[in-house]
Motif scaffolding. Structure first.
Motif: not given
Length: 157
Positions: A97-125
């Protein structure tokens, strides 16, 4: 996505089994040979000791829940891993899209949220598995206790 659904389904099944076992509790012994309350108490204590020594399970400790683990990152770094994967994917999409830095920041934020969700699911299991193991141990102990009490002339329900 299918792995998440499978984990959630397994956790639900284990939780239902644990709740069912909790509802059953200790079997009830009826003195079918006219034993007195004092004799029943004596036999109960003897069978407690016998079942404990033969199964290696102490109901006083087996029925206690494991201590809760604290902190948002419980589960071994799922957030950090999610952030890294998200940043890498976001950088690739951002570069297109033309801005790798902005894409990486957005991806990192989304990935952190997804990882937190996986952590909570693993803890419940993990908690559900620990509860199921505890209930399995109690079931083993109560079978031994019931066998002892039946051998001493009690009807067990």
């Amino acid at each position: 996505m299918n792995a998440m659904i499978l984990r959630a389904g397994c956790a639900i099944v284990i939780a239902v089994m644990a709740l069912d076992a909790l509802a059953q509790g200790k079997p009830i012994a009826y003195p079918s040979k006219g034993q007195s309350a004092q004799q029943q108490q004596k036999d109960d204590g003897a069978c407690y000791s016998w079942a404990k020594s033969n199964t290696g399970i102490d109901p006083a400790t087996a029925s206690q829940a494991p201590p809760p683990q604290g902190g948002p990152a419980v589960g071994g770094g799922e957030r950090v891993g999610g952030a890294a994967r998200g940043a890498a994917g976001g950088a690739v999409i951002g570069a297109i899209a033309g801005d790798a830095g902005k894409g990486a920041a957005i991806g990192a934020a989304a990935g952190t949220m997804g990882g937190g969700m996986r952590a909570r699911q693993n803890k419940r299991a993990q908690e559900a598995n620990a509860q199921a193991q505890s209930q399995g141990a109690m079931s083993t102990y109560y079978r031994a206790w019931a066998a002892c009490m039946q051998g001493r002339g009690y009807s067990i329900q």
